[in-house]
Motif scaffolding. Sequence first.
Motif, PDB file in Angstrom:
ATOM      1  N   ALA A   1      46.236  43.488  29.975  1.00  0.00           N
ATOM      2  CA  ALA A   1      46.466  42.039  30.017  1.00  0.00           C
ATOM      3  C   ALA A   1      46.639  41.523  31.437  1.00  0.00           C
ATOM      4  O   ALA A   1      46.675  40.308  31.642  1.00  0.00           O
ATOM      5  CB  ALA A   1      47.710  41.692  29.197  1.00  0.00           C
ATOM      6  N   VAL A   2      46.760  42.427  32.383  1.00  0.00           N
ATOM      7  CA  VAL A   2      46.952  41.978  33.764  1.00  0.00           C
ATOM      8  C   VAL A   2      45.639  41.395  34.277  1.00  0.00           C
ATOM      9  O   VAL A   2      44.596  42.054  34.232  1.00  0.00           O
ATOM     10  CB  VAL A   2      47.397  43.153  34.654  1.00  0.00           C
ATOM     11  CG1 VAL A   2      47.407  42.734  36.114  1.00  0.00           C
ATOM     12  CG2 VAL A   2      48.768  43.632  34.216  1.00  0.00           C
TER      13      VAL A   2
ATOM     14  N   ASN B   1      43.966  40.021  37.563  1.00  0.00           N
ATOM     15  CA  ASN B   1      44.198  39.988  39.006  1.00  0.00           C
ATOM     16  C   ASN B   1      43.943  38.597  39.581  1.00  0.00           C
ATOM     17  O   ASN B   1      43.010  37.901  39.176  1.00  0.00           O
ATOM     18  CB  ASN B   1      43.292  41.005  39.691  1.00  0.00           C
ATOM     19  CG  ASN B   1      43.810  42.416  39.457  1.00  0.00           C
ATOM     20  OD1 ASN B   1      44.694  42.623  38.624  1.00  0.00           O
ATOM     21  ND2 ASN B   1      43.280  43.364  40.193  1.00  0.00           N
ATOM     22  N   ARG B   2      44.804  38.241  40.497  1.00  0.00           N
ATOM     23  CA  ARG B   2      44.703  36.931  41.142  1.00  0.00           C
ATOM     24  C   ARG B   2      44.446  37.141  42.641  1.00  0.00           C
ATOM     25  O   ARG B   2      44.929  38.103  43.229  1.00  0.00           O
ATOM     26  CB  ARG B   2      45.997  36.144  40.956  1.00  0.00           C
ATOM     27  CG  ARG B   2      46.256  35.769  39.529  1.00  0.00           C
ATOM     28  CD  ARG B   2      47.649  35.214  39.345  1.00  0.00           C
ATOM     29  NE  ARG B   2      47.887  34.910  37.950  1.00  0.00           N
ATOM     30  CZ  ARG B   2      47.590  33.749  37.388  1.00  0.00           C
ATOM     31  NH1 ARG B   2      47.070  32.778  38.117  1.00  0.00           N
ATOM     32  NH2 ARG B   2      47.813  33.544  36.119  1.00  0.00           N
ATOM     33  N   TYR B   3      43.774  36.227  43.177  1.00  0.00           N
ATOM     34  CA  TYR B   3      43.512  36.267  44.612  1.00  0.00           C
ATOM     35  C   TYR B   3      44.441  35.270  45.286  1.00  0.00           C
ATOM     36  O   TYR B   3      44.411  34.064  45.018  1.00  0.00           O
ATOM     37  CB  TYR B   3      42.051  35.907  44.892  1.00  0.00           C
ATOM     38  CG  TYR B   3      41.702  35.954  46.362  1.00  0.00           C
ATOM     39  CD1 TYR B   3      41.774  37.154  47.078  1.00  0.00           C
ATOM     40  CD2 TYR B   3      41.308  34.806  47.038  1.00  0.00           C
ATOM     41  CE1 TYR B   3      41.470  37.201  48.426  1.00  0.00           C
ATOM     42  CE2 TYR B   3      40.991  34.840  48.378  1.00  0.00           C
ATOM     43  CZ  TYR B   3      41.074  36.043  49.078  1.00  0.00           C
ATOM     44  OH  TYR B   3      40.778  36.087  50.414  1.00  0.00           O
ATOM     45  N   LEU B   4      45.302  35.801  46.132  1.00  0.00           N
ATOM     46  CA  LEU B   4      46.295  34.934  46.782  1.00  0.00           C
ATOM     47  C   LEU B   4      45.823  34.437  48.140  1.00  0.00           C
ATOM     48  O   LEU B   4      46.481  33.593  48.742  1.00  0.00           O
ATOM     49  CB  LEU B   4      47.610  35.696  46.961  1.00  0.00           C
ATOM     50  CG  LEU B   4      48.223  36.305  45.695  1.00  0.00           C
ATOM     51  CD1 LEU B   4      49.531  36.998  46.029  1.00  0.00           C
ATOM     52  CD2 LEU B   4      48.446  35.249  44.644  1.00  0.00           C
ATOM     53  N   GLY B   5      44.752  35.026  48.647  1.00  0.00           N
ATOM     54  CA  GLY B   5      44.254  34.627  49.961  1.00  0.00           C
ATOM     55  C   GLY B   5      44.136  35.840  50.855  1.00  0.00           C
ATOM     56  O   GLY B   5      44.512  36.957  50.478  1.00  0.00           O
ATOM     57  N   PRO B   6      43.627  35.641  52.057  1.00  0.00           N
ATOM     58  CA  PRO B   6      43.535  36.756  53.018  1.00  0.00           C
ATOM     59  C   PRO B   6      44.930  37.286  53.347  1.00  0.00           C
ATOM     60  O   PRO B   6      45.912  36.535  53.266  1.00  0.00           O
ATOM     61  CB  PRO B   6      42.889  36.108  54.245  1.00  0.00           C
ATOM     62  CG  PRO B   6      42.297  34.846  53.771  1.00  0.00           C
ATOM     63  CD  PRO B   6      43.093  34.395  52.596  1.00  0.00           C
ATOM     64  N   PRO B   7      45.050  38.556  53.705  1.00  0.00           N
ATOM     65  CA  PRO B   7      46.365  39.132  53.995  1.00  0.00           C
ATOM     66  C   PRO B   7      47.128  38.290  55.009  1.00  0.00           C
ATOM     67  O   PRO B   7      46.605  37.960  56.079  1.00  0.00           O
ATOM     68  CB  PRO B   7      46.047  40.515  54.542  1.00  0.00           C
ATOM     69  CG  PRO B   7      44.736  40.855  53.946  1.00  0.00           C
ATOM     70  CD  PRO B   7      43.983  39.566  53.819  1.00  0.00           C
ATOM     71  N   GLY B   8      48.331  37.931  54.644  1.00  0.00           N
ATOM     72  CA  GLY B   8      49.191  37.157  55.526  1.00  0.00           C
ATOM     73  C   GLY B   8      48.877  35.686  55.569  1.00  0.00           C
ATOM     74  O   GLY B   8      49.593  34.913  56.216  1.00  0.00           O
TER      75      GLY B   8
ATOM     76  N   GLN C   1      47.023  29.700  43.316  1.00  0.00           N
ATOM     77  CA  GLN C   1      46.835  31.070  42.830  1.00  0.00           C
ATOM     78  C   GLN C   1      45.856  31.024  41.669  1.00  0.00           C
ATOM     79  O   GLN C   1      46.178  30.470  40.620  1.00  0.00           O
ATOM     80  CB  GLN C   1      48.144  31.672  42.362  1.00  0.00           C
ATOM     81  CG  GLN C   1      49.115  31.947  43.484  1.00  0.00           C
ATOM     82  CD  GLN C   1      50.354  32.680  42.966  1.00  0.00           C
ATOM     83  OE1 GLN C   1      50.378  33.137  41.836  1.00  0.00           O
ATOM     84  NE2 GLN C   1      51.359  32.788  43.811  1.00  0.00           N
TER      85      GLN C   1
ATOM     86  N   LEU D   1      48.788  46.813  30.001  1.00  0.00           N
ATOM     87  CA  LEU D   1      47.937  47.300  31.093  1.00  0.00           C
ATOM     88  C   LEU D   1      46.664  46.460  31.213  1.00  0.00           C
ATOM     89  O   LEU D   1      46.259  46.063  32.312  1.00  0.00           O
ATOM     90  CB  LEU D   1      47.577  48.764  30.824  1.00  0.00           C
ATOM     91  CG  LEU D   1      46.764  49.473  31.881  1.00  0.00           C
ATOM     92  CD1 LEU D   1      47.534  49.525  33.188  1.00  0.00           C
ATOM     93  CD2 LEU D   1      46.428  50.883  31.430  1.00  0.00           C
TER      94      LEU D   1
ATOM     95  N   TYR E   1      40.562  35.874  39.740  1.00  0.00           N
ATOM     96  CA  TYR E   1      39.235  36.121  40.306  1.00  0.00           C
ATOM     97  C   TYR E   1      38.152  35.503  39.422  1.00  0.00           C
ATOM     98  O   TYR E   1      37.155  34.974  39.892  1.00  0.00           O
ATOM     99  CB  TYR E   1      38.991  37.628  40.439  1.00  0.00           C
ATOM    100  CG  TYR E   1      39.738  38.252  41.598  1.00  0.00           C
ATOM    101  CD1 TYR E   1      39.230  38.159  42.887  1.00  0.00           C
ATOM    102  CD2 TYR E   1      40.934  38.914  41.410  1.00  0.00           C
ATOM    103  CE1 TYR E   1      39.915  38.734  43.962  1.00  0.00           C
ATOM    104  CE2 TYR E   1      41.619  39.475  42.463  1.00  0.00           C
ATOM    105  CZ  TYR E   1      41.102  39.388  43.749  1.00  0.00           C
ATOM    106  OH  TYR E   1      41.771  39.935  44.802  1.00  0.00           O
TER     107      TYR E   1
ATOM    108  N   PRO F   1      48.306  33.198  52.786  1.00  0.00           N
ATOM    109  CA  PRO F   1      48.126  32.803  51.374  1.00  0.00           C
ATOM    110  C   PRO F   1      47.598  31.386  51.238  1.00  0.00           C
ATOM    111  O   PRO F   1      47.974  30.507  52.020  1.00  0.00           O
ATOM    112  CB  PRO F   1      49.542  32.928  50.794  1.00  0.00           C
ATOM    113  CG  PRO F   1      50.456  32.793  51.968  1.00  0.00           C
ATOM    114  CD  PRO F   1      49.727  33.365  53.140  1.00  0.00           C
ATOM    115  N   VAL F   2      46.709  31.233  50.289  1.00  0.00           N
ATOM    116  CA  VAL F   2      46.194  29.892  50.001  1.00  0.00           C
ATOM    117  C   VAL F   2      47.207  29.175  49.114  1.00  0.00           C
ATOM    118  O   VAL F   2      48.033  29.818  48.452  1.00  0.00           O
ATOM    119  CB  VAL F   2      44.819  29.973  49.307  1.00  0.00           C
ATOM    120  CG1 VAL F   2      43.768  30.496  50.250  1.00  0.00           C
ATOM    121  CG2 VAL F   2      44.905  30.819  48.053  1.00  0.00           C
TER     122      VAL F   2
END
Lengths: 842, 134
Positions: B11-12, B14-21, B27, B9, B30, B23-24
């Motif tokens: 160890a996760v 979070n990554r930011y993949l980009g604005p919705p729809g 990966q 739990l 944060y 993706p940058v």
Amino acid sequence: MSLVPVQRPTLAPLRRTPTVTPDLGLVAEPFAPRRPARTGADPAVREYTPRLALRGISGHLAHATTGTTAWYAVAPRAWSMRPDDERDALMGALAGALARLQGRWLHWRVTWRPHAAAEWARRHDAWARPLPDVPGAVSWDAHLVGEQRRALTSPKAVKEVFLGVEVRGPRRGLGALGDALARRLGGARAADRRVDGELGADVRDIDAVLASSALGAAPLPAARMLHLLYRSCALGLPAQSVLPAAPHGEWEREDVAAVDGLARWSADPYAPTVAVTGVVDGALVTRHVVVASMGRMGDIDVPGEDLPWMTVPDDLPVPVEWSARMRVLPRDRAARGLRQAADRVEAQRRHYEADHGRQVPSALVRGLEAAEQVRGDLETDSPLALRCEGWWRMAIPGRTEREALELFDEVRRRYAPKIAVERSEAQYRLAREFVPGEPLATTAFRRRMSLRHVATAVPQATDLIGDDHGPLLLRARTSGRLLAWDPWHDAGAGPTPVVGGPGAGKTFLLGAVAAQLVRSCGAFVTLLDPSGALGRLVDVPELGGHTRRLSLRDAPPGVLNPFTLVDDPPEPAATAEDAWRHAAGRRAALVVAVLAELLPAAVRSGAQVRPLLVQAVERVGHDRAHDAGEVVDALQHMGAEGERLAAALAPALAAAGALSGRCDQPWSATADRLLVVSTTGLAESGADDPVTSTLARLAAWLVRQRVHVREGSAPTLVGIDDVHRFTATPAGRTLVTGLVRDGRTRTVVTARQASDLLSLVPDDGDAIPWHDAFVGRTEPGNRADALRLLGVAPHEAQQLPGPADAPGEFHWRSGPHCEPVRVDLSGPHLAGLRAALGGGPR
Amino acid sequence: MRSRSDDDLYAVENRYLGPPGRPVPWQARYRAYGAWVCWLLPLAVLRQTVGVLPGLLGWVVVGVLAVGGARLTMRVVGPERPAGAVVRMFLAELAAPRSRQAPVRTFVADPRHVQVHLQVHLQVAARPVPGPPR
């Protein structure tokens, strides 16, 4: 007149005024102050400040700059060969005990103590009745020294688990200022007493909680507190054989110097180990210590598949120490943190799936599963679901840096693949965590888990076996501790079964037990040896002059002459007619019984046989100067029936040559401490062979004679090797059954199959009629019976691992405990015994 | 008793993949963006101070260097080793007591220059003994 210059004293405050006296001329008065000297002032040194955080001890409270901790010794618990439900109950109770310490920081310390060899030797020497020293052999004193050396070869023997419970946290701000003022005005001791007074009720509550819980923890007495501090400040160094006395449990700040400078710790930049150098028993010793942290943990199943995870390195050859700082979080705080983490994971899932339409990675899937489980736990009130956080570190010592790193790799391998073990930088600061009172070095490798998971660590699980009474014969497989066994101590009489397949080491164990008991206790031991493997025990130099080997098949003529087997009364009773008559009667009865047994079954059943034999013995006489051949000669002059008997007896007597003739060394039941009766070849002759039957009956008679003559005056023991070879003949079966069921005779019986032994004792359900039992390597088909010997009920047998699988290894049941052990006869002082037993278990 | 720690739990990361729809192409965690900013600021100050690489190219180079620094940082920082703990361990390494008998190391660039034999003939003259001033 010349003036003699006077050296100016270096002490500044002292004044020197040269004066002239009428008689002595001009002299100096170097120490003539103008005003009275000020004496008794405090020495001009700075106040001692320990390098440790520890500032004092009162009772079991350790005062440190980081707070006050109450220390307890946790009671050891057995783990090996216990049913799963008992182990589950233990873990549940452990979790319950920790739940009652919610909100407090706890400091687990697991350390090791070497064997108390000197104490054992003193006690052993006090009760032992050793054989007299033999020139050229190892003397009793050298034997005791050798045994102590052997016991101390292992740097660890007794596991000790300590638990520190935070009573008061570190003082900050105004609190710290108040403490400083109190110390300045009232003294450190008074300040500590005030603190003790304030915390008294709190400490009493913790004492009660720990004493009544599954931990069975008792406040640490002064001597053990000193031991803990020594083991911590000299981390990784061998234990001192002699610790200083701990006359009281009150330590002030200056007393901390006793442990502060015990060892010098150093570490090169980013070195993989920390070097600890100190003086141990007069020698400068350096050890390199790797401090490893427990990393991420997968699913574990204790006791189903895994060991308790704080006991995994217990069987390493070096003493691996533990230091664990943990805290059981209050339920609401834990719930808040868990919900936050679960929400974060859920948000990431939405980010992947809803925002970008991507499949979540596997790590996130595991996180989601964990979040689901956590939500379930939060809805229960069970103490097992409480959450805690902590840091678990291991200190792994080695003589060199390379050795320490190799041991670290071994530890890492043992934990793989379920638990990661990490080595990080800052080894020095991490090692300092092991010292009571020192702060946490780093928050790296923080573990968060439920109390259920913490309980599966069971740090106090260790091997509990033996009572340290008797000669050292065995070594515990886990701790490496040498174990003593005295068959007569706290065990009463009765059989001791030794079961194992071929090559399990049964004969080696029996021979070791026999020789050591004769050597140490002066015991009268009779061994029935069907394989001939124990015959060389009579050549052990230390037993010289007190042993005899008797081969029933190949004995020289006259050795088993039944006339000489019954001793005459001892000298003080020589004038008593009754004693002589009694001995003569027994002798005649034995001769008649032996000769009757030698007859073929068809002849033996005749009505006139026994009266004729009795008459023939009466004609020959009852004293020891005769032999069985004379009886046959007498029978030839007793008519046709006598001649027929003589003709039947002559070939049998010729076949069993030991029964007739004269012997230079007549038999005496009381002369030899160790008698090895070799029955080689008897089993192969068949049960219906009269000679075999007679010799077996004679062997039985010999054994009983030795046991009963010495009963009460000296310890007696009968060892029967490979019992199934004896049960093949009626006489042998009668002998074995009688000995095993005799409540007065101590027997050690070895067998390949447990069923051979179980058939000899009355079936009393699950109750076992013995205090001690040894089970070695067995065939899979015999596993259930073998475990039954160890007191394991049939329905529990499936839960337990099989018995030991290496030669010389056994599971030893002794009273309520059962542990894996191996026979240990190491050391140069036991070379003769090892050689006599063929070097080792085969 | 089967149990599992809460490591999965926590160890996760979070990554930011980009604005919705939208993706940058990369990966990143944060935390990596925070580390990038921490590298970018001093590098920008350094660039301005030293005055090299003027113009847009300079800012691009600073940005790329900050990415490199952030990547290096994130190699040693993770759920098991938070940034604060890494710094504390670094400081602990600095403050650890050293061995008193540190080995003397001699570095020689060219082995031919290693002096393997030295024979010195000294003539020790009798030193004048200081006496009272004349």
